[in-house]
Design a protein around this motif. Sequence first.
Motif: not given
Length: 111
Positions: A1-14, A24-30
């Motif tokens: 779930m964190s990957n989807v949320f972060l993708n929405l934020i980060l892909i649009t900007n970067y 990377l962040v999502s896998e680190s959380i896992v």
Amino acid sequence: MSNVFLNLILITNYGAYGAIISTLVSESIVVLYLIFSIKKFFNVTTMLFSKFYKYAIGSFIMFAVTRVFEDVLPTTFFAVILEIIVGITTYLNNTTLAKSRYLEKLEKFFY
């Protein structure tokens, strides 16, 4: 779930870099979750830091062998599968030769 949320934020900007950071962040959380959840079965601190050099050397040898395969073989689906199999086999052989206690614990856990 964190990957989807972060993708929405980060892909649009970067763009693609945002997807990389998000994954990377999502896998680190896992990984952190898994480390905390297996504490009751394994002594995680001892596993991560005791005799770490055995795993580091095994990983380096696996990297070197797979890198040679990558340079020699063409880039095809079957070459990638062969490289994965060779990498896994190389790492398991290295840890077995190093008499890793982790493999013994893992075997007891599953059998």
